[in-house]
Scaffold this motif. Structure first.
Motif, PDB file in Angstrom:
ATOM      1  N   TYR A   1       0.842  -0.943  -0.061  1.00 40.07           N
ATOM      2  CA  TYR A   1      -0.115   0.011  -0.050  1.00 40.07           C
ATOM      3  C   TYR A   1       0.958   1.271  -0.032  1.00 40.07           C
ATOM      4  CZ  TYR A   1       0.911   0.314   5.154  1.00 40.07           C
ATOM      5  OH  TYR A   1       1.205   0.490   6.518  1.00 40.07           O
ATOM      6  N   SER A   2       0.212   2.190  -0.436  1.00 44.35           N
ATOM      7  CA  SER A   2       1.019   3.553  -0.429  1.00 44.35           C
ATOM      8  C   SER A   2       0.496   4.398   1.003  1.00 44.35           C
ATOM      9  CB  SER A   2       0.611   4.478  -1.452  1.00 44.35           C
ATOM     10  OG  SER A   2       0.929   5.695  -1.623  1.00 44.35           O
ATOM     11  N   ALA A   3       1.599   4.750   1.747  1.00 46.33           N
ATOM     12  CA  ALA A   3       1.159   5.170   3.114  1.00 46.33           C
ATOM     13  C   ALA A   3       1.080   6.840   3.050  1.00 46.33           C
ATOM     14  CB  ALA A   3       2.200   4.873   3.993  1.00 46.33           C
ATOM     15  N   ARG A   4       0.113   7.180   3.753  1.00 45.61           N
ATOM     16  CA  ARG A   4       0.104   8.822   3.781  1.00 45.61           C
ATOM     17  C   ARG A   4      -0.053   9.049   5.267  1.00 45.61           C
ATOM     18  NH1 ARG A   4      -0.358  10.379  -1.303  1.00 45.61           N
ATOM     19  NH2 ARG A   4      -1.117   8.983  -2.806  1.00 45.61           N
ATOM     20  N   ASP A   5       0.034  10.557   5.512  1.00 50.68           N
ATOM     21  CA  ASP A   5      -0.080  11.099   6.743  1.00 50.68           C
ATOM     22  C   ASP A   5      -1.402  11.611   6.949  1.00 50.68           C
ATOM     23  OD1 ASP A   5       0.017  13.457   5.375  1.00 50.68           O
ATOM     24  OD2 ASP A   5       2.023  13.974   5.833  1.00 50.68           O
ATOM     25  N   ARG A   6      -1.583  12.342   7.987  1.00 55.03           N
ATOM     26  CA  ARG A   6      -2.783  12.979   8.420  1.00 55.03           C
ATOM     27  C   ARG A   6      -3.234  13.952   7.380  1.00 55.03           C
ATOM     28  NH1 ARG A   6      -5.680  11.897  12.828  1.00 55.03           N
ATOM     29  NH2 ARG A   6      -4.814  10.617  14.373  1.00 55.03           N
ATOM     30  N   LEU A   7      -2.405  14.596   6.775  1.00 61.14           N
ATOM     31  CA  LEU A   7      -2.552  15.563   5.714  1.00 61.14           C
ATOM     32  C   LEU A   7      -2.880  15.087   4.445  1.00 61.14           C
ATOM     33  CD1 LEU A   7       0.078  18.325   6.807  1.00 61.14           C
ATOM     34  CD2 LEU A   7      -2.473  18.204   7.394  1.00 61.14           C
ATOM     35  N   GLY A   8      -2.958  13.705   4.230  1.00 55.55           N
ATOM     36  CA  GLY A   8      -3.034  12.989   2.968  1.00 55.55           C
ATOM     37  C   GLY A   8      -1.757  13.012   1.991  1.00 55.55           C
ATOM     38  N   GLU A   9      -0.716  13.351   2.748  1.00 56.96           N
ATOM     39  CA  GLU A   9       0.706  13.609   1.891  1.00 56.96           C
ATOM     40  C   GLU A   9       1.780  12.288   2.351  1.00 56.96           C
ATOM     41  OE1 GLU A   9       2.450  17.104   3.248  1.00 56.96           O
ATOM     42  OE2 GLU A   9       1.069  18.473   2.198  1.00 56.96           O
ATOM     43  N   GLY A  10       2.466  12.241   1.469  1.00 58.81           N
ATOM     44  CA  GLY A  10       3.438  10.813   1.600  1.00 58.81           C
ATOM     45  C   GLY A  10       3.687  10.056   0.310  1.00 58.81           C
ATOM     46  N   GLY A  11       2.794   8.790   0.245  1.00 61.49           N
ATOM     47  CA  GLY A  11       2.832   8.100  -0.888  1.00 61.49           C
ATOM     48  C   GLY A  11       3.906   7.190  -0.552  1.00 61.49           C
ATOM     49  N   MET A  12       4.583   6.961   0.352  1.00 59.33           N
ATOM     50  CA  MET A  12       5.669   6.161   0.621  1.00 59.33           C
ATOM     51  C   MET A  12       4.992   4.668   0.308  1.00 59.33           C
ATOM     52  SD  MET A  12       8.159   5.539   3.813  1.00 59.33           S
ATOM     53  CE  MET A  12       6.881   5.192   4.847  1.00 59.33           C
ATOM     54  N   PRO A  13       5.666   3.733  -0.387  1.00 62.75           N
ATOM     55  CA  PRO A  13       5.213   2.421  -0.709  1.00 62.75           C
ATOM     56  C   PRO A  13       5.875   1.496   0.702  1.00 62.75           C
ATOM     57  CG  PRO A  13       7.259   2.882  -1.922  1.00 62.75           C
ATOM     58  CD  PRO A  13       7.146   4.062  -1.224  1.00 62.75           C
ATOM     59  N   VAL A  14       4.585   0.733   1.122  1.00 64.28           N
ATOM     60  CA  VAL A  14       4.990  -0.026   2.190  1.00 64.28           C
ATOM     61  C   VAL A  14       4.547  -1.363   1.944  1.00 64.28           C
ATOM     62  CG1 VAL A  14       4.218  -0.472   4.873  1.00 64.28           C
ATOM     63  CG2 VAL A  14       4.538   1.999   3.961  1.00 64.28           C
ATOM     64  N   ARG A  15       5.162  -2.414   2.662  1.00 64.87           N
ATOM     65  CA  ARG A  15       4.659  -3.735   2.601  1.00 64.87           C
ATOM     66  C   ARG A  15       4.536  -4.599   3.741  1.00 64.87           C
ATOM     67  NH1 ARG A  15       7.676  -2.651  -2.173  1.00 64.87           N
ATOM     68  NH2 ARG A  15       6.721  -3.719  -4.117  1.00 64.87           N
ATOM     69  N   VAL A  16       3.453  -5.329   3.922  1.00 65.08           N
ATOM     70  CA  VAL A  16       3.402  -6.037   5.149  1.00 65.08           C
ATOM     71  C   VAL A  16       2.989  -7.436   4.846  1.00 65.08           C
ATOM     72  CG1 VAL A  16       2.888  -4.025   6.806  1.00 65.08           C
ATOM     73  CG2 VAL A  16       0.861  -5.205   5.518  1.00 65.08           C
ATOM     74  N   ARG A  17       3.316  -8.196   5.699  1.00 60.71           N
ATOM     75  CA  ARG A  17       2.788  -9.734   5.470  1.00 60.71           C
ATOM     76  C   ARG A  17       1.574  -9.941   6.366  1.00 60.71           C
ATOM     77  NH1 ARG A  17       6.754 -13.925   4.436  1.00 60.71           N
ATOM     78  NH2 ARG A  17       6.126 -14.985   6.300  1.00 60.71           N
ATOM     79  N   ALA A  18       0.816 -10.652   5.823  1.00 66.32           N
ATOM     80  CA  ALA A  18      -0.462 -11.213   6.402  1.00 66.32           C
ATOM     81  C   ALA A  18      -0.777 -12.769   6.150  1.00 66.32           C
ATOM     82  CB  ALA A  18      -1.585 -10.402   5.744  1.00 66.32           C
ATOM     83  N   ARG A  19      -1.365 -13.415   7.358  1.00 70.95           N
ATOM     84  CA  ARG A  19      -1.787 -14.523   7.172  1.00 70.95           C
ATOM     85  C   ARG A  19      -3.356 -14.695   6.516  1.00 70.95           C
ATOM     86  NH1 ARG A  19      -1.643 -17.372  12.601  1.00 70.95           N
ATOM     87  NH2 ARG A  19      -2.435 -19.113  11.505  1.00 70.95           N
ATOM     88  N   LEU A  20      -3.961 -13.484   6.858  1.00 75.08           N
ATOM     89  CA  LEU A  20      -5.311 -13.444   6.330  1.00 75.08           C
ATOM     90  C   LEU A  20      -5.490 -11.993   5.977  1.00 75.08           C
ATOM     91  CD1 LEU A  20      -8.466 -14.364   6.145  1.00 75.08           C
ATOM     92  CD2 LEU A  20      -8.611 -13.571   8.607  1.00 75.08           C
ATOM     93  N   VAL A  21      -6.136 -11.754   4.738  1.00 71.07           N
ATOM     94  CA  VAL A  21      -6.642 -10.358   4.446  1.00 71.07           C
ATOM     95  C   VAL A  21      -8.170 -10.202   4.288  1.00 71.07           C
ATOM     96  CG1 VAL A  21      -6.366  -8.773   2.389  1.00 71.07           C
ATOM     97  CG2 VAL A  21      -4.461 -10.085   2.932  1.00 71.07           C
ATOM     98  N   ILE A  22      -8.528  -9.173   4.881  1.00 73.38           N
ATOM     99  CA  ILE A  22     -10.002  -9.065   4.883  1.00 73.38           C
ATOM    100  C   ILE A  22     -10.301  -7.642   4.110  1.00 73.38           C
ATOM    101  CG2 ILE A  22     -11.961  -8.328   6.021  1.00 73.38           C
ATOM    102  CD1 ILE A  22     -11.154 -10.057   8.327  1.00 73.38           C
ATOM    103  N   GLY A  23     -10.871  -7.777   2.646  1.00 75.75           N
ATOM    104  CA  GLY A  23     -11.213  -6.696   1.946  1.00 75.75           C
ATOM    105  C   GLY A  23     -12.547  -6.047   2.470  1.00 75.75           C
TER     106      GLY A  23
END
Length: 399
Positions: free
Chosen positions: A132-154
């Motif tokens: 996902y593309s992370a953002r701060d409270r002002l909606g700025e950022g766009g830094m790519p982040v990756r996390v591992r998940a045993r389960l994903v709930i969409g």
């Protein structure tokens, strides 16, 4: 892959379904990341029945209005007022309401993240990696982040990107496009009551759904919906405001979005992804009610997800849809038929509103709405309604 944070569950979407799923899983001791874009409020009337308030422990402080009457308005402008006896329907503003649900999940232990979901990848070991593309409270950022998940709930809403990427047959949903305007509530000079919801059945305001005027305390929601992409929702809402005497009210914001009206045929990918809420298509036909069904579905997703995390058996993910449809599938089926038939022309809308004058219809409808269960203890009332419906269908009853 070891440098990525790992969670039992990553919940994508922080609306009522996602926030509820995250809360329930975190409360059960699971490590949970709740990812939400924030800053966007879904167009919604904001009605929540007593069953939701009770089952999900919603505090009175979140209720901006208590509705004690529903007014049905026919194409001829004939009006039928239906009192809500022995109770009320609560109204919430989705901005504060959804944020409270997200904060409750955080208080239970869920980690909150702000950003936009991009994709689910797979590591060498087959474990899901959510990008996902992370953002701060002002909606700025766009830094790519990756996390591992045993389960994903969409739980990322109608037209879910998680569903599109991961769940077969996710393109089989049907939608109503909803639009509303939040205005400052009138003080005087309009046929408006702070304890009454108006539901307007008129082809001028919607060719296949309805228009609404819902009080929200100091504000009001005025809007409409339609599956007809060529129908101008903004023009229809302007006409509804004018017809309701609310054209001169200050407009505070405008919102629009697709709303699903058909549960998807499949809610899981057979591996490690499960859908909930609008992403699964659980908004009631005819009424467009979604908050209760989203939270109910979110709780089921958490319960089924907990079983999956405990056993590792992906087949259990199928239970989420089966359990939901066992509880509410019959109601959705009946409401779907009702919408397709009664909302198809102004002549039928006129008859539909006329049916709503009937005392048996009023009592059974609101008992079912308030408690989210079909009322079976009044068999003769059902028989009477059946024969009255037949009379209307055959044109034998007076409008």
């Amino acid at each position: 892959m070891d440098e990525f944070d790992t969670y039992d569950a990553v919940v994508i979407g922080g609306g009522p379904a996602g926030a509820t799923a995250a809360h329930e899983l975190a409360k059960a001791g699971r490590s949970v990341l709740l990812l939400d874009r924030e800053g966007r409020i879904k167009p919604c009337g904001g009605a929540i029945p007593p069953r939701l308030i009770r089952d999900f422990e919603i505090p009175d402080s979140l209720l901006v209005a208590r509705i004690r009457c529903a007014r049905m308005v026919a194409p001829s402008d004939a009006k039928v007022d239906i009192p809500i006896e022995g109770g009320f329907v609560g109204m919430v503003d989705r901005g504060p309401f959804d944020e409270w649900l997200r904060e409750r999940a955080a208080m239970a232990g869920a980690v909150r993240a702000r950003g936009s979901f991009e994709a689910i990848e797979r590591g060498a070991d087959g474990v899901a990696v959510v990008r996902y593309s992370a953002r701060d409270r002002l909606g700025e950022g766009g830094m790519p982040v990756r996390v591992r998940a045993r389960l994903v709930i969409g739980a990322d809403g109608a037209r879910s990107e998680v569903a599109r990427q991961e769940v077969p047959r996710s393109d089989e949903g049907s939608f109503v496009f909803a639009y509303h305007e939040i205005v400052r509530a009138p003080q005087a000079g309009a046929d408006y009551e702070a304890t009454r919801c108006d539901v307007v059945y008129n082809g001028q305001f919607s060719p296949d759904f309805y228009g609404w005027v819902f009080p929200h305390g100091e504000t009001a929601s005025i809007g409409t919906g339609s599956a007809d992409k060529g129908f101008s929702l903004r023009s229809a809402t302007a006409a509804l405001r004018d017809a309701s005497g609310l054209a001169g009210c200050e407009t505070l914001r405008r919102e629009g979005a697709p709303i699903p009206l058909k549960p998807l045929p499949r809610w899981e990918n057979g591996r490690d992804v499960l859908l909930a809420g609008d992403a699964a298509g659980v908004v009631a036909p005819a009424s467009g009610e979604g908050i209760y069904y989203a939270m109910y579905g979110g709780r089921i997703a958490a319960e089924v997800g907990q079983l999956f995390l405990s056993t590792g058996d992906a087949r259990v993910l199928q239970q989420a849809r089966k359990r939901f449809m066992k509880a509410h599938g019959k109601v959705f089926f009946v409401l779907g038929i009702m919408q397709r038939f009664w909302y198809s022309s102004d002549k039928r809308r006129e008859r539909f509103v006329s049916i709503c004058r009937d005392r048996d219809v009023q009592q059974l409808t609101f008992e079912a709405y308030m408690n989210k269960e079909l009322v079976r203890r009044k068999p003769m009332a059902h028989v009477r309604i059946f024969f009255k419906d037949v009379a209307h269908l055959l044109g034998l009853a007076r409008v």
